[in-house]
Write an enzyme that holds these catalytic residues in place. Structure first.
Site, PDB file in Angstrom:
ATOM      1  N   HIS A 191       2.771   8.918  -6.701  1.00 32.55           N
ATOM      2  CA  HIS A 191       3.412  10.513  -6.963  1.00 32.55           C
ATOM      3  C   HIS A 191       4.339  10.284  -8.074  1.00 32.55           C
ATOM      4  CE1 HIS A 191       7.195  12.789  -4.636  1.00 32.55           C
ATOM      5  NE2 HIS A 191       6.462  13.298  -5.097  1.00 32.55           N
ATOM      6  N   HIS A 224       0.673  -0.609   0.335  1.00 31.81           N
ATOM      7  CA  HIS A 224       0.000  -0.116   0.136  1.00 31.81           C
ATOM      8  C   HIS A 224       0.716   1.517  -0.145  1.00 31.81           C
ATOM      9  CE1 HIS A 224      -2.840   2.976   1.652  1.00 31.81           C
ATOM     10  NE2 HIS A 224      -2.461   3.066   1.315  1.00 31.81           N
ATOM     11  N   GLU A 225       1.772   1.734   1.000  1.00 37.48           N
ATOM     12  CA  GLU A 225       2.760   2.541   0.630  1.00 37.48           C
ATOM     13  C   GLU A 225       3.482   2.340  -0.274  1.00 37.48           C
ATOM     14  OE1 GLU A 225       2.273   4.603   2.820  1.00 37.48           O
ATOM     15  OE2 GLU A 225       0.766   3.074   4.158  1.00 37.48           O
ATOM     16  N   HIS A 233       1.749   4.534  -2.930  1.00 37.77           N
ATOM     17  CA  HIS A 233       1.605   5.881  -2.882  1.00 37.77           C
ATOM     18  C   HIS A 233       2.742   6.663  -3.260  1.00 37.77           C
ATOM     19  CE1 HIS A 233      -1.682   6.213  -0.679  1.00 37.77           C
ATOM     20  NE2 HIS A 233      -0.973   6.262   0.478  1.00 37.77           N
TER      21      HIS A 233
HETATM   22 ZN    ZN Z   1      -2.275   5.920   2.502  1.00 39.01          ZN
END
Ligand code: ZN
Length: 244
Positions: A124, A116-117, A120
Protein backbone atom coordinates in the site's frame (compact mmCIF):
# COMPACT_ATOMS: atom_id res chain seq x y z
CA UNK A 1 -14.32 -41.57 -29.31
CA UNK A 2 -17.82 -41.65 -30.77
CA UNK A 3 -19.08 -43.40 -27.70
CA UNK A 4 -17.24 -40.88 -25.57
CA UNK A 5 -18.82 -37.86 -27.21
CA UNK A 6 -22.17 -39.70 -27.33
CA UNK A 7 -22.00 -40.05 -23.60
CA UNK A 8 -21.60 -36.33 -23.18
CA UNK A 9 -24.45 -35.62 -25.56
CA UNK A 10 -26.76 -37.93 -23.65
CA UNK A 11 -25.75 -36.65 -20.25
CA UNK A 12 -25.98 -33.06 -21.41
CA UNK A 13 -29.46 -33.61 -22.82
CA UNK A 14 -30.38 -35.00 -19.45
CA UNK A 15 -28.88 -31.93 -17.73
CA UNK A 16 -30.62 -29.66 -20.26
CA UNK A 17 -27.24 -28.10 -21.10
CA UNK A 18 -24.60 -28.09 -23.85
CA UNK A 19 -21.63 -30.51 -23.61
CA UNK A 20 -19.30 -27.59 -22.87
CA UNK A 21 -21.53 -26.39 -20.01
CA UNK A 22 -21.66 -29.93 -18.66
CA UNK A 23 -17.86 -30.32 -18.75
CA UNK A 24 -17.49 -26.94 -17.01
CA UNK A 25 -19.95 -28.12 -14.37
CA UNK A 26 -17.86 -31.26 -13.69
CA UNK A 27 -14.63 -29.19 -13.55
CA UNK A 28 -16.35 -26.81 -11.14
CA UNK A 29 -17.26 -29.71 -8.84
CA UNK A 30 -13.64 -30.99 -8.90
CA UNK A 31 -12.15 -27.56 -8.16
CA UNK A 32 -14.71 -27.00 -5.37
CA UNK A 33 -13.52 -30.21 -3.68
CA UNK A 34 -9.88 -29.06 -4.11
CA UNK A 35 -10.85 -25.71 -2.57
CA UNK A 36 -12.40 -27.43 0.48
CA UNK A 37 -9.25 -29.54 0.92
CA UNK A 38 -7.09 -26.38 0.58
CA UNK A 39 -9.01 -24.48 3.26
CA UNK A 40 -8.84 -27.37 5.72
CA UNK A 41 -5.11 -27.67 4.95
CA UNK A 42 -4.61 -23.97 5.87
CA UNK A 43 -6.13 -24.63 9.30
CA UNK A 44 -4.16 -27.82 9.95
CA UNK A 45 -0.85 -26.32 8.73
CA UNK A 46 -1.41 -23.19 10.85
CA UNK A 47 -2.23 -25.29 13.95
CA UNK A 48 0.86 -27.47 13.39
CA UNK A 49 3.30 -24.53 13.25
CA UNK A 50 1.39 -22.64 15.94
CA UNK A 51 2.87 -25.17 18.35
CA UNK A 52 6.42 -24.30 17.22
CA UNK A 53 7.78 -21.33 19.21
CA UNK A 54 10.11 -19.05 17.23
CA UNK A 55 13.67 -18.65 18.48
CA UNK A 56 13.49 -14.83 18.36
CA UNK A 57 10.69 -14.89 20.98
CA UNK A 58 8.87 -12.09 19.14
CA UNK A 59 5.07 -12.04 19.09
CA UNK A 60 3.00 -11.44 15.94
CA UNK A 61 2.48 -7.85 17.15
CA UNK A 62 6.26 -7.36 17.71
CA UNK A 63 6.94 -8.76 14.23
CA UNK A 64 4.44 -6.35 12.65
CA UNK A 65 5.82 -3.36 14.59
CA UNK A 66 9.39 -4.27 13.59
CA UNK A 67 8.56 -4.65 9.90
CA UNK A 68 6.65 -1.36 9.79
CA UNK A 69 9.43 0.46 11.65
CA UNK A 70 12.14 -0.82 9.27
CA UNK A 71 9.98 0.21 6.30
CA UNK A 72 9.67 3.71 7.80
CA UNK A 73 5.86 3.42 8.06
CA UNK A 74 4.59 5.13 11.23
CA UNK A 75 0.93 5.79 10.38
CA UNK A 76 -0.19 2.13 10.28
CA UNK A 77 -1.70 0.76 13.50
CA UNK A 78 -1.38 -2.87 14.57
CA UNK A 79 -4.43 -4.15 16.44
CA UNK A 80 -6.00 -7.38 17.63
CA UNK A 81 -9.26 -8.62 16.10
CA UNK A 82 -11.50 -11.51 17.26
CA UNK A 83 -11.77 -14.86 15.47
CA UNK A 84 -9.44 -17.47 13.99
CA UNK A 85 -7.49 -16.72 10.77
CA UNK A 86 -9.27 -13.35 10.51
CA UNK A 87 -5.94 -11.57 9.96
CA UNK A 88 -5.97 -8.88 7.28
CA UNK A 89 -4.68 -5.45 6.31
CA UNK A 90 -7.30 -2.73 6.01
CA UNK A 91 -6.11 -0.12 3.46
CA UNK A 92 -8.92 2.34 4.35
CA UNK A 93 -8.17 2.58 8.08
CA UNK A 94 -4.48 1.71 7.52
CA UNK A 95 -4.52 -1.03 10.14
CA UNK A 96 -2.78 -4.39 10.32
CA UNK A 97 -5.46 -6.51 12.02
CA UNK A 98 -4.14 -9.66 13.68
CA UNK A 99 -6.29 -12.44 15.15
CA UNK A 100 -5.94 -13.49 18.80
CA UNK A 101 -3.84 -16.54 17.89
CA UNK A 102 -1.38 -14.36 15.95
CA UNK A 103 -1.20 -11.05 17.86
CA UNK A 104 0.23 -12.37 21.13
CA UNK A 105 1.74 -15.63 19.88
CA UNK A 106 5.48 -16.23 19.43
CA UNK A 107 4.94 -19.20 17.08
CA UNK A 108 6.53 -19.54 13.65
CA UNK A 109 3.01 -19.63 12.14
CA UNK A 110 1.97 -16.39 13.90
CA UNK A 111 5.10 -14.56 12.72
CA UNK A 112 4.57 -15.74 9.14
CA UNK A 113 0.97 -14.50 9.12
CA UNK A 114 1.80 -11.17 10.83
CA UNK A 115 4.64 -10.59 8.34
CA UNK A 116 2.31 -11.40 5.42
CA UNK A 117 -0.24 -8.79 6.57
CA UNK A 118 2.56 -6.23 6.93
CA UNK A 119 3.54 -7.19 3.38
CA UNK A 120 0.17 -5.71 2.32
CA UNK A 121 0.86 -2.51 4.30
CA UNK A 122 4.21 -2.25 2.46
CA UNK A 123 2.46 -2.78 -0.89
CA UNK A 124 0.00 0.00 0.00
CA UNK A 125 2.80 2.38 1.00
CA UNK A 126 4.65 1.70 -2.29
CA UNK A 127 1.51 2.01 -4.43
CA UNK A 128 1.85 -1.61 -5.65
CA UNK A 129 -0.31 -1.62 -8.80
CA UNK A 130 -2.25 -4.93 -8.37
CA UNK A 131 -3.30 -3.81 -4.85
CA UNK A 132 -4.54 -0.45 -6.22
CA UNK A 133 -6.55 -2.26 -8.94
CA UNK A 134 -8.00 -4.64 -6.35
CA UNK A 135 -9.05 -1.78 -4.05
CA UNK A 136 -10.59 0.12 -6.98
CA UNK A 137 -12.74 -2.77 -8.25
CA UNK A 138 -13.77 -4.02 -4.78
CA UNK A 139 -17.20 -2.24 -4.68
CA UNK A 140 -18.30 -3.58 -8.12
CA UNK A 141 -16.79 -7.00 -7.38
CA UNK A 142 -18.83 -7.21 -4.15
CA UNK A 143 -22.05 -6.49 -6.06
CA UNK A 144 -21.02 -8.91 -8.82
CA UNK A 145 -20.33 -11.80 -6.47
CA UNK A 146 -23.74 -11.38 -4.81
CA UNK A 147 -25.98 -10.35 -7.74
CA UNK A 148 -24.21 -11.67 -10.88
CA UNK A 149 -25.59 -15.21 -10.77
CA UNK A 150 -29.17 -14.30 -9.59
CA UNK A 151 -29.49 -11.69 -12.38
CA UNK A 152 -28.46 -14.24 -15.04
CA UNK A 153 -31.01 -16.72 -13.66
CA UNK A 154 -33.80 -14.09 -13.74
CA UNK A 155 -32.80 -13.20 -17.32
CA UNK A 156 -32.93 -16.87 -18.32
CA UNK A 157 -36.35 -17.47 -16.74
CA UNK A 158 -38.18 -14.28 -17.80
CA UNK A 159 -37.60 -13.57 -21.51
CA UNK A 160 -38.59 -9.85 -21.21
CA UNK A 161 -35.67 -9.44 -18.81
CA UNK A 162 -33.09 -11.28 -20.92
CA UNK A 163 -30.87 -8.16 -20.97
CA UNK A 164 -30.17 -9.07 -17.33
CA UNK A 165 -28.09 -12.03 -18.58
CA UNK A 166 -25.47 -9.61 -19.96
CA UNK A 167 -25.69 -7.32 -16.92
CA UNK A 168 -25.23 -10.33 -14.60
CA UNK A 169 -22.29 -11.70 -16.59
CA UNK A 170 -20.63 -8.25 -16.67
CA UNK A 171 -20.97 -7.83 -12.91
CA UNK A 172 -19.77 -11.37 -12.30
CA UNK A 173 -16.74 -10.72 -14.55
CA UNK A 174 -15.74 -7.87 -12.19
CA UNK A 175 -15.83 -10.35 -9.28
CA UNK A 176 -13.65 -12.75 -11.29
CA UNK A 177 -11.16 -9.98 -12.14
CA UNK A 178 -10.98 -9.20 -8.41
CA UNK A 179 -10.13 -12.85 -7.63
CA UNK A 180 -7.46 -12.91 -10.36
CA UNK A 181 -5.79 -9.68 -9.29
CA UNK A 182 -5.84 -11.00 -5.70
CA UNK A 183 -3.30 -13.68 -6.73
CA UNK A 184 -0.26 -11.41 -7.38
CA UNK A 185 -1.25 -9.33 -4.30
CA UNK A 186 -1.24 -12.41 -2.03
CA UNK A 187 1.85 -14.11 -3.48
CA UNK A 188 3.84 -10.87 -3.37
CA UNK A 189 2.84 -10.25 0.30
CA UNK A 190 4.01 -13.79 1.18
CA UNK A 191 7.29 -13.35 -0.71
CA UNK A 192 7.93 -10.10 1.19
CA UNK A 193 7.08 -11.85 4.49
CA UNK A 194 9.59 -14.67 3.86
CA UNK A 195 12.32 -12.26 2.70
CA UNK A 196 11.89 -9.62 5.42
CA UNK A 197 11.51 -11.99 8.39
CA UNK A 198 14.96 -13.29 7.40
CA UNK A 199 16.44 -9.85 6.74
CA UNK A 200 15.25 -8.45 10.11
CA UNK A 201 16.15 -11.63 12.07
CA UNK A 202 12.52 -12.19 13.05
CA UNK A 203 12.86 -15.83 11.96
CA UNK A 204 16.08 -17.87 11.83
CA UNK A 205 17.12 -19.46 8.50
CA UNK A 206 16.10 -22.91 9.82
CA UNK A 207 12.59 -21.57 10.58
CA UNK A 208 12.12 -20.24 7.04
CA UNK A 209 10.77 -23.53 5.51
CA UNK A 210 7.97 -23.66 8.14
CA UNK A 211 6.99 -20.06 7.46
CA UNK A 212 6.88 -20.88 3.71
CA UNK A 213 4.63 -23.91 4.38
CA UNK A 214 2.09 -21.82 6.31
CA UNK A 215 1.99 -19.09 3.65
CA UNK A 216 1.90 -21.57 0.74
CA UNK A 217 -1.11 -23.34 2.26
CA UNK A 218 -2.94 -19.99 2.45
CA UNK A 219 -1.92 -19.18 -1.13
CA UNK A 220 -3.51 -22.42 -2.37
CA UNK A 221 -6.96 -21.28 -1.14
CA UNK A 222 -6.68 -18.08 -3.22
CA UNK A 223 -5.66 -20.12 -6.24
CA UNK A 224 -8.63 -22.48 -5.82
CA UNK A 225 -11.08 -19.56 -5.32
CA UNK A 226 -9.81 -17.89 -8.49
CA UNK A 227 -10.16 -21.15 -10.48
CA UNK A 228 -13.76 -21.55 -9.20
CA UNK A 229 -14.61 -17.97 -10.18
CA UNK A 230 -13.17 -18.38 -13.71
CA UNK A 231 -15.05 -21.66 -14.25
CA UNK A 232 -18.30 -20.11 -13.00
CA UNK A 233 -17.88 -17.22 -15.43
CA UNK A 234 -17.16 -19.59 -18.34
CA UNK A 235 -20.23 -21.61 -17.37
CA UNK A 236 -22.45 -18.51 -17.37
CA UNK A 237 -21.06 -17.50 -20.79
CA UNK A 238 -21.64 -20.99 -22.14
CA UNK A 239 -25.25 -21.03 -20.86
CA UNK A 240 -25.79 -17.65 -22.52
CA UNK A 241 -24.19 -18.87 -25.80
CA UNK A 242 -26.51 -21.87 -25.90
CA UNK A 243 -29.58 -19.71 -25.32
CA UNK A 244 -28.81 -17.23 -28.11
ZN1 ZN B 1 -3.01 -11.49 2.26
Amino acid sequence: MLLYSGYYYDSSRYMGESPVTFVLFILLMIVTVISLIASSSVKSTFRKYQKMASRSGMTGADCAATMLRYAGINDVRVRQVPGELTDHYDPRSREVCLSESVYGSTSVAALGVAAHECGHALQHEEGYVPLSIRTAILPVANIGSKLGYPLVVIGLIISQFDFLIDVGIGLFAAAVLFQLVTLPVEFDASARAVRLTQQYNILLPEEKPYCIKVLKAAGMTYLASAAIAVLQLLRLMSIKGRRR
